[in-house]
Design a protein around this motif. Structure first.
Motif, PDB file in Angstrom:
ATOM      1  N   ARG A  25      13.078  94.839  31.564  1.00  0.00           N
ATOM      2  CA  ARG A  25      13.592  94.759  32.932  1.00  0.00           C
ATOM      3  C   ARG A  25      14.907  93.980  32.983  1.00  0.00           C
ATOM      4  N   ALA A  26      14.977  92.894  32.215  1.00  0.00           N
ATOM      5  CA  ALA A  26      16.200  92.087  32.193  1.00  0.00           C
ATOM      6  C   ALA A  26      17.366  92.880  31.611  1.00  0.00           C
ATOM      7  N   MET A  27      17.119  93.670  30.543  1.00  0.00           N
ATOM      8  CA  MET A  27      18.180  94.491  29.952  1.00  0.00           C
ATOM      9  C   MET A  27      18.664  95.552  30.941  1.00  0.00           C
ATOM     10  N   MET A  28      17.726  96.135  31.684  1.00  0.00           N
ATOM     11  CA  MET A  28      18.104  97.158  32.654  1.00  0.00           C
ATOM     12  C   MET A  28      18.956  96.560  33.772  1.00  0.00           C
ATOM     13  N   LEU A  29      18.551  95.390  34.277  1.00  0.00           N
ATOM     14  CA  LEU A  29      19.320  94.727  35.323  1.00  0.00           C
ATOM     15  C   LEU A  29      20.709  94.351  34.826  1.00  0.00           C
ATOM     16  N   HIS A  30      20.770  93.900  33.556  1.00  0.00           N
ATOM     17  CA  HIS A  30      22.072  93.533  32.990  1.00  0.00           C
ATOM     18  C   HIS A  30      22.995  94.741  32.908  1.00  0.00           C
ATOM     19  N   SER A  31      22.452  95.904  32.519  1.00  0.00           N
ATOM     20  CA  SER A  31      23.293  97.103  32.425  1.00  0.00           C
ATOM     21  C   SER A  31      23.782  97.542  33.795  1.00  0.00           C
ATOM     22  N   PHE A  32      22.887  97.436  34.839  1.00  0.00           N
ATOM     23  CA  PHE A  32      23.303  97.787  36.188  1.00  0.00           C
ATOM     24  C   PHE A  32      24.397  96.855  36.692  1.00  0.00           C
ATOM     25  N   GLU A  33      24.235  95.552  36.415  1.00  0.00           N
ATOM     26  CA  GLU A  33      25.239  94.586  36.860  1.00  0.00           C
ATOM     27  C   GLU A  33      26.582  94.834  36.195  1.00  0.00           C
ATOM     28  N   SER A  34      26.565  95.126  34.894  1.00  0.00           N
ATOM     29  CA  SER A  34      27.831  95.378  34.195  1.00  0.00           C
ATOM     30  C   SER A  34      28.498  96.645  34.725  1.00  0.00           C
ATOM     31  N   ALA A  35      27.702  97.690  35.015  1.00  0.00           N
ATOM     32  CA  ALA A  35      28.280  98.918  35.578  1.00  0.00           C
ATOM     33  C   ALA A  35      28.861  98.657  36.966  1.00  0.00           C
ATOM     34  N   ARG A  36      28.163  97.824  37.766  1.00  0.00           N
ATOM     35  CA  ARG A  36      28.668  97.496  39.097  1.00  0.00           C
ATOM     36  C   ARG A  36      29.966  96.706  39.016  1.00  0.00           C
ATOM     37  N   ALA A  37      30.022  95.760  38.068  1.00  0.00           N
ATOM     38  CA  ALA A  37      31.248  94.969  37.911  1.00  0.00           C
ATOM     39  C   ALA A  37      32.413  95.850  37.474  1.00  0.00           C
ATOM     40  N   THR A  38      32.140  96.795  36.562  1.00  0.00           N
ATOM     41  CA  THR A  38      33.194  97.723  36.128  1.00  0.00           C
ATOM     42  C   THR A  38      33.692  98.571  37.289  1.00  0.00           C
ATOM     43  N   ARG A  39      32.761  99.031  38.131  1.00  0.00           N
ATOM     44  CA  ARG A  39      33.151  99.853  39.274  1.00  0.00           C
ATOM     45  C   ARG A  39      34.007  99.064  40.265  1.00  0.00           C
ATOM     46  N   LYS A  40      33.625  97.792  40.511  1.00  0.00           N
ATOM     47  CA  LYS A  40      34.425  96.962  41.415  1.00  0.00           C
ATOM     48  C   LYS A  40      35.827  96.729  40.868  1.00  0.00           C
ATOM     49  N   HIS A  41      35.901  96.503  39.540  1.00  0.00           N
ATOM     50  CA  HIS A  41      37.206  96.288  38.929  1.00  0.00           C
ATOM     51  C   HIS A  41      38.083  97.535  39.068  1.00  0.00           C
ATOM     52  N   GLN A  42      37.479  98.711  38.870  1.00  0.00           N
ATOM     53  CA  GLN A  42      38.240  99.951  39.002  1.00  0.00           C
ATOM     54  C   GLN A  42      38.696 100.171  40.441  1.00  0.00           C
ATOM     55  N   GLN A  43      37.842  99.808  41.423  1.00  0.00           N
ATOM     56  CA  GLN A  43      38.239  99.945  42.823  1.00  0.00           C
ATOM     57  C   GLN A  43      39.406  99.023  43.157  1.00  0.00           C
ATOM     58  N   LYS A  44      39.398  97.797  42.601  1.00  0.00           N
ATOM     59  CA  LYS A  44      40.511  96.881  42.845  1.00  0.00           C
ATOM     60  C   LYS A  44      41.811  97.441  42.293  1.00  0.00           C
ATOM     61  N   ILE A  45      41.721  98.036  41.089  1.00  0.00           N
ATOM     62  CA  ILE A  45      42.922  98.625  40.482  1.00  0.00           C
ATOM     63  C   ILE A  45      43.442  99.773  41.338  1.00  0.00           C
ATOM     64  N   ILE A  46      42.532 100.617  41.856  1.00  0.00           N
ATOM     65  CA  ILE A  46      42.935 101.751  42.692  1.00  0.00           C
ATOM     66  C   ILE A  46      43.608 101.259  43.973  1.00  0.00           C
ATOM     67  N   ILE A  47      43.022 100.214  44.602  1.00  0.00           N
ATOM     68  CA  ILE A  47      43.598  99.670  45.837  1.00  0.00           C
ATOM     69  C   ILE A  47      44.974  99.083  45.570  1.00  0.00           C
ATOM     70  N   ALA A  48      45.109  98.368  44.437  1.00  0.00           N
ATOM     71  CA  ALA A  48      46.412  97.796  44.096  1.00  0.00           C
ATOM     72  C   ALA A  48      47.456  98.883  43.875  1.00  0.00           C
ATOM     73  N   ASN A  49      47.062  99.975  43.204  1.00  0.00           N
ATOM     74  CA  ASN A  49      48.000 101.089  42.981  1.00  0.00           C
ATOM     75  C   ASN A  49      48.406 101.755  44.289  1.00  0.00           C
ATOM     76  N   MET A  50      47.439 101.889  45.215  1.00  0.00           N
ATOM     77  CA  MET A  50      47.754 102.492  46.510  1.00  0.00           C
ATOM     78  C   MET A  50      48.733 101.615  47.294  1.00  0.00           C
ATOM     79  N   LYS A  51      48.516 100.293  47.248  1.00  0.00           N
ATOM     80  CA  LYS A  51      49.444  99.388  47.940  1.00  0.00           C
ATOM     81  C   LYS A  51      50.842  99.465  47.330  1.00  0.00           C
ATOM     82  N   ARG A  52      50.877  99.538  45.978  1.00  0.00           N
ATOM     83  CA  ARG A  52      52.170  99.619  45.308  1.00  0.00           C
ATOM     84  C   ARG A  52      52.896 100.920  45.690  1.00  0.00           C
ATOM     85  N   LYS A  53      52.159 102.018  45.753  1.00  0.00           N
ATOM     86  CA  LYS A  53      52.774 103.286  46.134  1.00  0.00           C
ATOM     87  C   LYS A  53      53.302 103.239  47.567  1.00  0.00           C
TER      88      LYS A  53
END
Length: 350
Positions: A25-53
């Motif tokens: 259960r702990a390994m599964m939660l860790h994988s979900f958290e890492s995927a969520r963190a990656t998704r948030k990081h990608q959203q921040k990059i997309i927002i920054a690119n949109m602002k720059r454009k």
């Protein structure tokens, strides 16, 4: 004594199973958290690119297309104003007691007319068909970036019994080629398997060494949903592991078999599925397979059932979360009683 030792073993098994469950259960939660963190990081990059454009568009001078659009909007506004003025004059003549409409009402009407003209035109330059030739009905219902992967292998070792990577192709969601290189295996090639792989000796003369190619491929696949057919064979050739919840293997889903009218348990080949569902002939002739062609076929098959597939995975994750409740430690509390402990421990505690 034998009965007591059996009870002790049973208690140990119960505690061990609970411990294993908690670790899983702990390994599964860790994988979900890492995927969520990656998704948030990608959203921040997309927002920054949109602002720059946006800032770049404000700084850049307007081009010819923008001038044409502005001219059209001005013409529409002039027509709207003239029609409003004529209507106001007629209303003033017929009803002299009525007051003139406010400027804000005129502006709202003009904007409404302009919006309706843009909607009714039926043309949108932003949307264009994907290069793969087939668009998804749900426009990428998976929020994580999707890529398609296919690899071709050659044989090394005695009789070519070992499979090693010789070509790798990666496509984005729209079918554009992100990566397509020949790869030089670590061991000497003993069987090129040209009939299936399409690889010949001259393809590997100046090919990329496997360690370098592997690093390049892993950097592209990181944090993305990977689509392929029998894709775990490709992962094995790449010597990599990918999170299971970010893998879409078209050979494992029953949705495509059901769509093709096959039994759900049947694992149809990519060639058969492409012919049946895409009306596309692949892997024909004696020149061997093309990894770009195979990856595009797997991607288009995924798009056929993308919405239903992603919804099915979401429901499965939700049901697993509901079904997998925490282990009942109360059920194993009776093992903590003195009668189940070894005699030497009981004697020391007394």
């Amino acid at each position: 004594m034998a009965e007591r030792s059996n009870r002790t073993r049973g208690g140990s098994r119960g505690l061990l199973s609970n411990y294993r469950y908690l670790c899983k259960r702990a390994m599964m939660l860790h994988s979900f958290e890492s995927a969520r963190a990656t998704r948030k990081h990608q959203q921040k990059i997309i927002i920054a690119n949109m602002k720059r454009k946006t800032t770049n568009n404000l700084n850049e001078p307007p081009d010819a297309n923008e001038l044409v659009k502005k001219t059209k909007s001005r013409t529409t506004e002039e027509h709207a104003h003239s029609s409003l003025n004529s209507e106001n004059k007629m209303s003033d003549v017929s009803n002299p007691g009525l007051s003139k409409p406010k400027a804000s009402d005129q502006h709202s009407l003009v904007s409404a007319l302009r919006d309706s003209w843009e909607v009714d035109s039926g043309f949108s330059s932003e949307a264009s068909p994907p290069a793969s030739g087939r668009s998804s009905p749900c426009l990428s219902s998976c929020s994580t970036p999707v890529v398609a992967l296919d690899c071709e292998m050659v044989g090394t070792g005695p009789g070519g019994c070992c499979s090693e990577l010789a070509r790798c192709s990666i496509l984005d969601y729209h079918g554009n080629v992100l990566y397509d290189k020949y790869v030089r295996p670590s061991q000497p090639v003993t069987d090129y398997r040209t009939r299936w792989s399409g690889i010949r000796r001259h393809h590997l003369c100046n090919a990329t060494p496997f360690p370098q190619a592997r690093e390049e491929i892993l950097s592209i696949l990181k944090g993305k949903v990977v689509v392929g057919h029998s894709i775990y064979n490709d992962f094995e050739a790449l010597d990599m592991l990918h999170p299971p919840h970010m893998v879409r293997d078209t050979i494992t889903t029953g949705l495509l078999s059901r769509l093709a009218g096959f039994p759900r348990q049947r694992c149809a080949s990519l060639k058969i599925l492409a012919n049946k569902l895409l009306n596309r002939k692949i892997q024909v002739g004696r020149r061997g397979h093309c990894s770009v062609e195979d990856a595009r076929a797997a991607l288009d098959l995924y798009k056929l059932v993308e919405g239903e597939w992603e919804q099915e995975l979401q429901n499965k994750l939700h049901n697993d979360d509901d079904a997998q409740q925490a282990p009942s430690f109360a059920a194993s509390n009776h093992y903590m009683q003195d009668e189940y402990w070894p005699d030497d421990v009981v004697a020391e505690s007394q």
